[in-house]
Design a protein around this motif. Structure first.
Motif: not given
Ligand code: SF4
Ligand code: SF4
Ligand code: SF4
Ligand code: SF4
Ligand code: FES
Lengths: 571, 531, 181
Positions: B338, B391, B393, B312, B306-309, B303-304
């Protein structure tokens, strides 16, 4: 009697190829033969007059894990005519562990080969009925293989599962014609055992009955299988002695003696005379105990309770002797590698004489109550007859065979310990029925008493242990105060006695026949292979044939006279 | 190369070699006490005497160079007699201590007395009394009565550690071993003297009266404590480690290991270890099932990203994991996309014998498996900064080394800010206190795999003790994460993963467990260390 | 010396007949009655000839060789003689001994911190006694090891200690005879 070299020469001259190796080690002759020659060699060994190996003692295998020809199938042969021995060895491949069955030559190979198949997974081509014998059908793997871990657990079969009610079709015994029932009606399946009041020993006998006539029987053993061989192979040589107690628990000392003699043979060592006498004394006392139990229990199971009590009372006297000697009544753990655990206690000779006096009276009373008794006689006389040749073919030894008139007693045929210095008779039967078996046992007890009395007179003073620190633990008095002996004690306990690599077989006369130990040493403190050839196993095998065509009631005396000892039969 | 004959066997020996090592290498067992493969020749015990044709007296094999055409006999009556004599002399004054001596069972005095001695005591004189149980250092105990004055320990302290603590004092039959006045046996390698002592005179306090050696099962492995990768044998019994001993590897550690590494096994059997995954649903961490914890981790990561790139998410790897596990972790990282991945490595003091500054066994392996920031990625410090700035998460931290290397303030600041902290470790730590998810790790002793030491030598470790409750290894955790993140069916089986490494990591091309073998496999020079 | 074979004497062929059967019955009665009167007499003069023992009121006197459960020898100072050398633990075929050694300040520096014997596995074989280099574990006369649970069959060091003089005239007497073999 042909000596080992002659035996090997005879075989070699007949089979110019095919014999891969032959050697004599510690007086044991053995030949290694190519698998395709096994059946021919077996036939020849049996038929050739100068060899006449008519008794197949044992079939087993040795697992040489890591070698391409992984399994070595080993046959031990004996000649009741010439009283010599031979070991046949055959190597089979790990990929394809198949070898010819020798059932066509000796019918007694049947169970032995089944056992080898069960334990090692070696298959026998041409075997009439190759199924497991000790393990249940669903058992996975072959427990005596070296790569089978001792701790592995197997799924057991529950009472509700279909396997719990295992009902095989009863196989025909090769070479026998079918028994016709009188009624010709549908057969009735009856289960005798595994836990039946009229059988001492846990065994299950499936019977197909036509009315009261036994048409066919399947004897299923293995209820007391405890993995004797696996357990011995995972411990030191000295740790196996208590386990040999539990082979024939009614005459444990005899089992101890055979085992320790086998280990000593691996070392090529001989124990001092006093020790040999003590072993004979202990062994014969144990033999009396075994026969008393057999005699008494037979009476009991034929509904005669009083003689049973007399026999057991006599056995109590024996147990007292054993107890005074080794500190336990049943689990004697008496003999040691290179000696015995203790010298005879003070006053033992007098205790023996007093006990024997009463014992003989009691035996006489037991006898007196039975031998005139019409019921007892009707159930024993003429029942369970089998020809001597057939018994030998089955691998039967001991009182059972002697009752059929065969002069085979290892104490006389191949005297060991000090039996050649003793004076005793070997009682033989004339008709080979149950009554003869009963009488032979009674007579043997008296002979054993005679032997012990002689020994007590003749026993010399001297050490009871071999003077060899590689075999026998040093005396405690020296361990406590001396450095070298303390170190010996440590090394012997922690690493065990280490016999040189080699293999030996030692057969001795136990209460029910030849108990033989086949040991393979790889030079370490643990036996690479420790095989016990036990008489009860081979003696139980002919039961099915003995009772075929007889009445159901004949089953009980016949089974009793076979005297199957569960611990010994199932190992 | 001179040719010699030992007991009728022709042997080619290297020039200038001494007879004893030549015999031993060729399987001729000549008993010996004072000689040691890694120490100078002393020639004091006389146990190694052999007969040489043409020589009037017996000679000591450890100090006799081989000569062309030499004919040696090791089993003649004269030799046996000499050995018996040596043994008797050694035992005359030896205390009756075997029942309480830690060495019993692996004691050369016992072995040789049984094999070559007379097995019968002839003397009755009282035995010499000397000092027993003497504490000669923080980790060592000396029993002077048991010492046979072979001087192996003395030579070790002189030649290997150059510290010279031990010496033999007095003369003749009053000589005895002791430490120099005011100079305890406290060097970093002191317990090695207990290993080389052929008897139970020098004993390690750590193993003193712990267990009989014959119960011990032995598993070859590699020391986990620094990047030298000393070869060791783990001695274990009843699923517990009782001691570790060096295993000879001339390319790495000769026959030695340092005391710190040797004693660094307690954590394996520690009762306070993390055993169950935990999840913070409310304020408190709660024990949950593996599937739930891993499901939560996978969901959070996905989810992270997907939503924050992908940028993150940050991963801080542990240099205590095996190559195979790190390779799987690398797969997780690249699946997430990442670039923020680094390894937290404690760097301390080294010396010029064995101890290396990098205080983890697989620091080199972590670099080789690509667990360091690539172009555009953040390193440990930068990740913490980014987290403090909000920045980053999700932070996935393996091991607790980061606590020792990062600036504490930066770390606390970062951990407070980060949205979700996932910690995978063996023990509770300040990190787990702040974590959202805690996954228990296995220690090196419970795994099979490979470590790469600082010189680029790949070496095997093996499972010595079984993990409790079938706890999964770190490699299995990563494989299950990969599955949850939706990429096929991954399993973790060290041999198979090493094959994957062989085809995916160029420097490790062609590697396999068979090639690594017992003594390790040196990566080609060209591979170079990425550090 | 010699051995020879002899044929066993079978009872005379059975002729069904009243006389023979009556004879068998009379002989049986004669034998059983003899036993009856003999036992009764023994009962009257309080020298029982029967071999049953009324346990637990009555107990057998065992010979001094008797191997009951293994126990630990307690010295006069109340401590065990055992130094936790582990030989018995290793020699035991059934692995029923568990020892954890530890250090003491006494002159003999080592003692068993834990010494357990699992009596449900012990087979009273005596190999532990034979292995012991300190005469510290000895078979005793006790065989009464029943317990209400499996756990109860695990005997700890304190349960196993027996003062040495209690053993001197039984098993220790027996084994000491063989000390100077
Ligand atoms: S050093 Fe060896 S011989 Fe001496 S007491 Fe210890 S174990 Fe026994
Ligand atoms: S303490 Fe050990 S290594 Fe040192 S001299 Fe004595 S016996 Fe040799
Ligand atoms: S008597 Fe035998 S089974 Fe019992 S503890 Fe001693 S060695 Fe073990
Ligand atoms: S063998 Fe004796 S001294 Fe050693 S542990 Fe057992 S009881 Fe104790
Ligand atoms: S090893 Fe040669 S003298 Fe000691």
């Amino acid at each position: 009697m042909a000596d080992n070299a002659t035996i090997l020469a005879t075989l070699q001259s007949r089979f110019t190829s095919g014999i891969e190796r032959s050697d004599i080690y510690r007086d044991d002759a053995s030949v290694t033969i190519a698998p395709e020659q096994l059946l021919d060699v077996a036939r020849f060994a049996r038929q050739e007059a100068s060899l006449s190996f008519d008794l197949l003692l044992d079939v087993t295998a040795v697992d040489y894990l890591g070698q391409q020809a992984r399994f070595e199938v080993v046959h031990h042969l004996y000649s009741t005519k010439h009283h010599h021995r031979l070991r046949l060895k055959t190597r089979v491949l790990e990929k394809e562990p198949i070898v010819d069955s020798v059932v066509p030559v000796w019918v007694g190979a049947n169970w032995l080969e089944r056992e080898t198949f069960d334990m090692y997974g070696v298959r026998f081509r041409g075997h009439p009925d190759l199924r497991r014998i000790y393990m249940y059908e669903e058992f996975q793997g072959h427990p005596l293989r070296k790569d089978y871990p001792k701790e592995r657990r197997q799924p057991l079969i529950g009472p509700g599962s279909p396997q719990g009610n295992y009902q095989p079709a009863i196989p025909e015994i090769p070479g026998l014609t079918h028994v016709e029932g009188l009624l010709g009606a549908e057969l009735m399946r009856v289960q005798l055992g595994p836990s039946h009041p009229a059988t001492h020993g846990t065994v299950r006998i499936l019977l197909d009955l036509d009315g009261e006539t036994i048409v066919n029987a399947d004897v299923q053993v293995g209820y007391l299988h405890r993995g004797f061989e696996k357990e011995c192979e995972s411990g030191f040589y000295y740790q196996a002695i208590p386990y040999t107690d539990r082979l024939n628990y009614s005459s444990a000392i005899l089992c101890n003696v055979g085992y320790c003699m086998a280990v000593e043979k691996l070392f090529g060592a001989e124990v001092p005379p006093r020790c040999q006498f003590i072993r004979v004394i202990g062994g014969e006392i144990a033999r009396i105990a075994d026969h008393l139990l057999c005699v008494g229990a037979t009476a009991l199971e034929l509904n005669a309770f009083t003689p049973f009590l007399y026999a057991l009372q006599a056995r109590e006297l024996i147990w007292d002797l054993v107890n005074a000697m080794c500190g336990a009544r049943v689990t004697s753990n008496f003999v040691r590698i290179g000696g015995v655990s203790a010298d005879l206690p003070a006053g033992f000779a007098d205790q023996c004489r007093a006990a024997f006096k009463r014992l003989l009276e009691l035996v006489e009373d037991t006898e007196g109550l039975l031998l005139e008794n019409p019921i007892f006689r009707a159930r024993m006389e003429g029942v369970g007859v089998m020809s001597a040749e057939r018994l030998i073919e089955y691998g039967v030894t001991g009182p059972l065979l002697r009752a059929a008139g065969v002069d085979l007693d290892l104490r006389r045929a191949q005297p060991y310990l000090v039996y050649d210095q003793l004076d005793f008779d070997v009682p033989l039967g004339t008709q080979g029925d149950n009554m003869d078996r009963f009488l032979v046992r009674l007579a043997e007890m008296r002979q054993s008493v005679r032997i012990v009395e002689q020994c007590l007179k003749m026993i010399p003073d001297g050490p009871i242990d071999i003077d060899d620190p590689a075999l026998r633990f040093p005396g405690k008095g020296r361990v406590y105060g001396r450095m070298e002996e303390l170190i010996n004690q440590f090394k012997l306990v922690t690493e065990g006695q280490k016999p040189p690599p080699g293999e030996v077989y030692v057969g001795t006369e136990s209460a029910n026949g030849e108990i033989g130990y086949f040991l393979v040493s790889d030079g370490t403190g643990k036996p690479y292979k420790c095989r016990a050839r036990t008489p009860s196993f081979s003696n139980t095998q002919p039961l099915a044939e003995l009772v075929r065509g007889r009445l159901l009631a004949d089953m009980v005396p016949t089974f009793d006279m076979i005297n199957m000892i569960g611990g010994e039969c199932d190992r | 190369m001179p040719k010699i004959t030992i007991d009728g066997r022709e042997i080619e020996a290297p020039a200038n070699a001494m007879l004893l090592p030549v015999a031993l290498e060729n399987g001729v067992h000549v008993p010996h006490y004072c000689w040691h493969a890694k120490l100078s020749v002393d020639g004091s015990c006389r146990m190694c005497q052999v007969e040489i044709e043409g020589s009037p007296k017996l000679v000591i094999a450890c100090n006799t160079p081989v000569r062309e055409g030499m004919v040696v006999r090791t089993q003649t009556p004269a030799v046996q007699n000499a050995r018996r004599g040596v043994m008797e002399l050694l035992l005359v004054n030896h205390p009756l201590d075997c029942p309480i001596c830690d060495k019993a069972g692996e004691c050369l005095l016992q072995d040789y007395s049984y094999a070559f001695g007379s097995r019968q005591t002839r003397t009755k004189e009282p035995r010499r009394k000397l000092q027993k149980r003497k504490e000669i250092g923080p980790r060592m105990i000396l029993d002077q009565e048991r010492c046979i004055l072979c001087r192996r320990c003395v030579r070790f302290c002189r030649e290997i550690t150059h510290t010279n603590e031990l010496g033999v004092f007095n003369m003749g039959d009053r000589s005895m071993l002791d430490v120099m006045e005011g100079q305890p046996l406290a060097n970093d390698y002191s317990i090695n003297t207990a290993d080389i002592c052929p008897v139970g005179a020098l004993e390690s306090k750590d193993f003193h009266h712990k267990l009989r050696v014959w119960f011990l099962k032995k598993t070859p492995s590699v020391c986990p404590s620094c990047s030298n990768g000393c070869n060791i044998t783990v001695h274990h019994y009843r699923d517990r480690i009782w001691r570790m001993m060096p295993r000879r590897n001339d390319a790495v550690n000769e026959s030695w290991m340092c005391d710190h590494g040797r004693l660094n096994y307690q954590q394996v059997g520690d009762e306070t270890r993390l055993r169950q995954p935990q999840l913070r649903r409310t304020a408190k961490l709660q024990t949950v099932a593996w599937d739930e914890a891993l499901g939560y981790v996978a969901r959070t990561l996905r989810d992270t990203v997907r939503t924050h790139g992908a940028e993150s998410v940050g991963v801080i790897a542990s240099p205590h994991l095996t190559n195979e596990e790190l390779f799987r972790l690398g797969q997780v990282v690249s699946l997430l996309g990442t670039k923020n991945v680094d390894t937290a490595l404690v760097v301390g003091q080294g010396d010029n014998l064995l101890i290396k500054p990098e205080k983890a066994a697989n620091a080199r392996g972590a670099r080789d498996m690509g667990l360091r920031p690539t172009a555009g990625g953040l390193n440990v410090a930068a990740m913490l900064e980014a987290a403090a700035a909000g920045k980053l998460r999700v932070l996935y931290i393996l091991g607790s080394d980061v606590w020792k290397v990062a600036d504490p303030q930066a770390l606390c600041g970062a951990l407070e800010k980060v949205g979700c902290l996932i910690v995978q470790d063996v023990f509770d730590s300040p990190l787990t206190e702040r974590a959202q998810v805690v996954l228990p790790s296995l220690t090196w002793a419970e795994k099979t795999g490979t470590f790469t030491n600082v010189k680029g030598r790949v070496q095997q470790i093996h499972r010595a003790v079984a993990p409790r409750d079938e706890q999964p290894s770190d490699g299995e955790i990563f494989s299950r994460l990969l599955n949850q993140l939706g990429e096929g069916q991954w399993h973790f089986e060290a041999t198979a993963v090493l094959e994957e490494i062989a085809s995916a990591v160029p420097a490790y091309a062609g590697i396999s467990f068979a090639r690594v073998g017992a003594q390790g496999f040196a990566l080609p020079e060209s591979a170079g260390d990425a550090a | 010396m010699a051995t020879q074979t002899v044929a066993v004497r079978r009872p005379l062929a059975m002729r069904a007949g009243f006389i023979r059967s009556a004879f068998a019955i009379l002989k049986g009665l004669w034998i059983t009655n003899r036993h009856f009167w003999r036992n009764l007499w023994g009962f009257i003069i309080r020298k029982p000839t029967v071999f049953t023992v009324q346990f637990p009121e009555e107990r057998l006197v065992q010979p001094n060789a008797f191997r009951g459960m293994p126990v630990l020898v307690q010295m006069d100072n109340g401590k065990e003689r055992c130094v936790a050398c582990g030989l018995c633990e290793w020699a035991c075929p059934t692995d029923c001994i568990t020892i954890y050694p530890a250090e003491t300040a006494d002159e003999i520096e080592r003692y068993p911190r834990v010494f357990d014997i699992d009596m449900s596995r012990c087979m009273f074989c005596g190999l532990c006694e034979e292995a012991c280099p300190e005469e510290a574990i000895v078979m005793s006369q006790n065989v009464e090891i029943c317990a209400y649970s499996r756990r109860g069959t695990l005997w700890h060091k304190d349960d196993l200690l027996v003062p040495v003089d209690k053993l001197l005239d039984t098993r220790l007497f027996h084994v000491r005879r063989g000390y100077d073999r």
